[in-house]
Design a protein around this motif. Sequence first.
Motif, PDB file in Angstrom:
ATOM      1  N   PRO A  71       0.829  -1.217   0.000  1.00 25.82           N
ATOM      2  CA  PRO A  71       0.000   0.000   0.000  1.00 25.82           C
ATOM      3  C   PRO A  71       0.856   1.256   0.000  1.00 25.82           C
ATOM      4  O   PRO A  71       1.956   1.250   0.520  1.00 25.82           O
ATOM      5  N   LEU A 147      -8.368   0.837 -10.985  1.00 27.00           N
ATOM      6  CA  LEU A 147      -9.749   1.166 -11.295  1.00 27.00           C
ATOM      7  C   LEU A 147      -9.847   2.580 -11.820  1.00 27.00           C
ATOM      8  O   LEU A 147      -9.355   3.520 -11.198  1.00 27.00           O
ATOM      9  N   LEU A 153      -8.571   7.828 -12.446  1.00 25.40           N
ATOM     10  CA  LEU A 153      -8.173   6.747 -11.561  1.00 25.40           C
ATOM     11  C   LEU A 153      -8.831   6.952 -10.201  1.00 25.40           C
ATOM     12  O   LEU A 153      -8.942   8.072  -9.710  1.00 25.40           O
ATOM     13  N   VAL A 154      -9.278   5.851  -9.603  1.00 27.88           N
ATOM     14  CA  VAL A 154      -9.967   5.933  -8.317  1.00 27.88           C
ATOM     15  C   VAL A 154      -8.970   5.734  -7.171  1.00 27.88           C
ATOM     16  O   VAL A 154      -8.191   4.774  -7.175  1.00 27.88           O
ATOM     17  N   HIS A 155      -8.979   6.669  -6.235  1.00 29.58           N
ATOM     18  CA  HIS A 155      -8.212   6.510  -5.006  1.00 29.58           C
ATOM     19  C   HIS A 155      -9.144   6.400  -3.807  1.00 29.58           C
ATOM     20  O   HIS A 155      -9.000   5.525  -2.987  1.00 29.58           O
ATOM     21  N   GLY A 156     -10.109   7.325  -3.716  1.00 28.23           N
ATOM     22  CA  GLY A 156     -11.026   7.308  -2.578  1.00 28.23           C
ATOM     23  C   GLY A 156     -10.250   7.500  -1.293  1.00 28.23           C
ATOM     24  O   GLY A 156      -9.415   8.402  -1.179  1.00 28.23           O
ATOM     25  N   LEU A 157     -10.505   6.636  -0.328  1.00 25.60           N
ATOM     26  CA  LEU A 157      -9.863   6.755   0.978  1.00 25.60           C
ATOM     27  C   LEU A 157      -8.359   6.576   0.853  1.00 25.60           C
ATOM     28  O   LEU A 157      -7.579   7.278   1.474  1.00 25.60           O
ATOM     29  N   LEU A 158      -7.931   5.613   0.033  1.00 23.37           N
ATOM     30  CA  LEU A 158      -6.497   5.313  -0.100  1.00 23.37           C
ATOM     31  C   LEU A 158      -6.273   4.854  -1.548  1.00 23.37           C
ATOM     32  O   LEU A 158      -5.886   5.613  -2.396  1.00 23.37           O
ATOM     33  N   HIS A 159      -6.528   3.601  -1.798  1.00 21.81           N
ATOM     34  CA  HIS A 159      -6.610   3.080  -3.156  1.00 21.81           C
ATOM     35  C   HIS A 159      -7.217   1.690  -3.060  1.00 21.81           C
ATOM     36  O   HIS A 159      -7.129   1.040  -2.006  1.00 21.81           O
ATOM     37  N   PRO A 160      -7.811   1.203  -4.146  1.00 21.33           N
ATOM     38  CA  PRO A 160      -8.400  -0.141  -4.095  1.00 21.33           C
ATOM     39  C   PRO A 160      -7.344  -1.215  -3.796  1.00 21.33           C
ATOM     40  O   PRO A 160      -6.157  -1.031  -4.081  1.00 21.33           O
ATOM     41  N   GLU A 161      -7.793  -2.286  -3.191  1.00 21.01           N
ATOM     42  CA  GLU A 161      -6.958  -3.464  -2.882  1.00 21.01           C
ATOM     43  C   GLU A 161      -7.794  -4.677  -3.265  1.00 21.01           C
ATOM     44  O   GLU A 161      -8.059  -5.558  -2.450  1.00 21.01           O
ATOM     45  N   MET A 162      -8.190  -4.712  -4.542  1.00 20.01           N
ATOM     46  CA  MET A 162      -9.233  -5.659  -4.964  1.00 20.01           C
ATOM     47  C   MET A 162      -8.922  -7.118  -4.732  1.00 20.01           C
ATOM     48  O   MET A 162      -9.824  -7.949  -4.732  1.00 20.01           O
TER      49      MET A 162
END
Lengths: 303, 303
Positions: A71, A147, A153-162
Amino acid sequence: MGSMTHLFGGIEGGGTKFICAVGTSPEDIRRQTRISTTTPEETLGAAIAFFQDAERDLGRLSALGVACFGPLDPNPASPTFGFILPTTKPGWSNVDVVGILRSAYDLPIGFDTDVNGAALGELTWGAAQGLDTFIYLTIGTGIGGGLMANGKLVHGLLHPEMGHIRIPHDKERDPYEGWCPFHKDCFEGLASGPALEARWGQKAETLPPNHPAWELEAHYIALALANYMVTLSPQRIILGGGVGGRADLLPRVRRNVQELLNGYVQSPAITEKIEEYLVPPGLGNRAGTLGAIALAQAVYKNK
Amino acid sequence: MGSMTHLFGGIEGGGTKFICAVGTSPEDIRRQTRISTTTPEETLGAAIAFFQDAERDLGRLSALGVACFGPLDPNPASPTFGFILPTTKPGWSNVDVVGILRSAYDLPIGFDTDVNGAALGELTWGAAQGLDTFIYLTIGTGIGGGLMANGKLVHGLLHPEMGHIRIPHDKERDPYEGWCPFHKDCFEGLASGPALEARWGQKAETLPPNHPAWELEAHYIALALANYMVTLSPQRIILGGGVGGRADLLPRVRRNVQELLNGYVQSPAITEKIEEYLVPPGLGNRAGTLGAIALAQAVYKNK
């Protein structure tokens, strides 16, 4: 100088190797090297030396892009922007990757996850051209997804961890308990390369196409993809990586996805043309490295 | 006239009732009615009559917003924009909702899923103000999620159908097979109101807080939320609906989510302040209706 002459540097930072490249596009990579991932000082020092050499011979870089294992903190407004966050990889927790590079280079530096970088590379030159909402998923030593939604690009809270979604695990069919140190039998714990090796007692790449490993693997991948599909409604999913990119796996995954969705998502893209929906990377195994170049171009454009 | 004086009409279209409202904001809903969902002609006809009456008394509407049950086509560039797609709800398959409304009203009409509408309402006036990437999830008769990423509602291929993700189902702990007509034991099949009723033999709202139903329910909800969290990295999740909005359920869900993630997502928002991360709707059970008003305002602004 026109914009076509801008040179960009890209670093694909992985857990075992860093690939550094200088160029402008997939057809114009002018120099590239591979550095083993050891300590941050050594690895990033070698990367800096590579770019300094390249600049001497090829001319100044306009920006650097780093597509890195996580991360990590990709938020430019955060005080820890450019850091790798606490990680199981020894020596790399809390390393200020962008800070170290910036101490040698006064350049715009783009920084994102390896998979977000690859997604941007696929958008720019690969299998996602013209799309605004899609997933780049890699299945290899680990499982990760980049994503893009609504063109960013999507980060949101942090970044996806799909890779860490929980999927149904039928322990009668598959008694293997999973290896993820955080979640045991999450998707990554069941379907990444190390899981295949632990379950079947041989390395994934040595398992022949008719081995039962692959039908189970296709089932797990399809469970994850079907979940991503109903959660995000992506316009396409790009599946890469040492395991995910196997040509014989993709048709099985497509069939399993259709069976699992069972006609629920009413789009011909899925029910009729899934071979154009669930695809290999347009950039092959260069998606990550070219993605780093794409991150450099993006940060240069927005600087 | 200043923009504050624009009046908007909103329709929250559900499987059992349509709620129609006229107003400008949560504090200024000037008229509202509830219409039973029968045939499209009758239900939409009553909605049109309501707005015509309201306009006579209150003045012209500037736009209409429709937040509707799906699946539906929310893409203004599509030939079937504004249609409900084939649905299990008798009589409503392939109904041109926007076309019917437009035949009575020459107005901009916003059209999206009920949950995307609610997400927009929560962004505008509720628990998602200031965010750009979040989920509004409702758990009741069905389960659905609205998704905003990078400041825009996500549609992608069609629109998310988050209720239909597959989650682990331990059949020893819970032998109930699930009721989803497409997937049996997907999240909606296991955790929606009808699933609770079928499993425990009584309506969900009659199950007391200490009934074992709720620990199992919290477990299933947490599995789904943890999956959404690693897939999307939302900045917040808003949990509403007849089942999801129960005040005694939320603390259990938060605890289950933390246990499932097991520290993997390294954000204090989750590890320390989850009570601000996983929250009830700021608009309570009005999120859908006010979301329809928000859809009207959005389409008016972009017209």
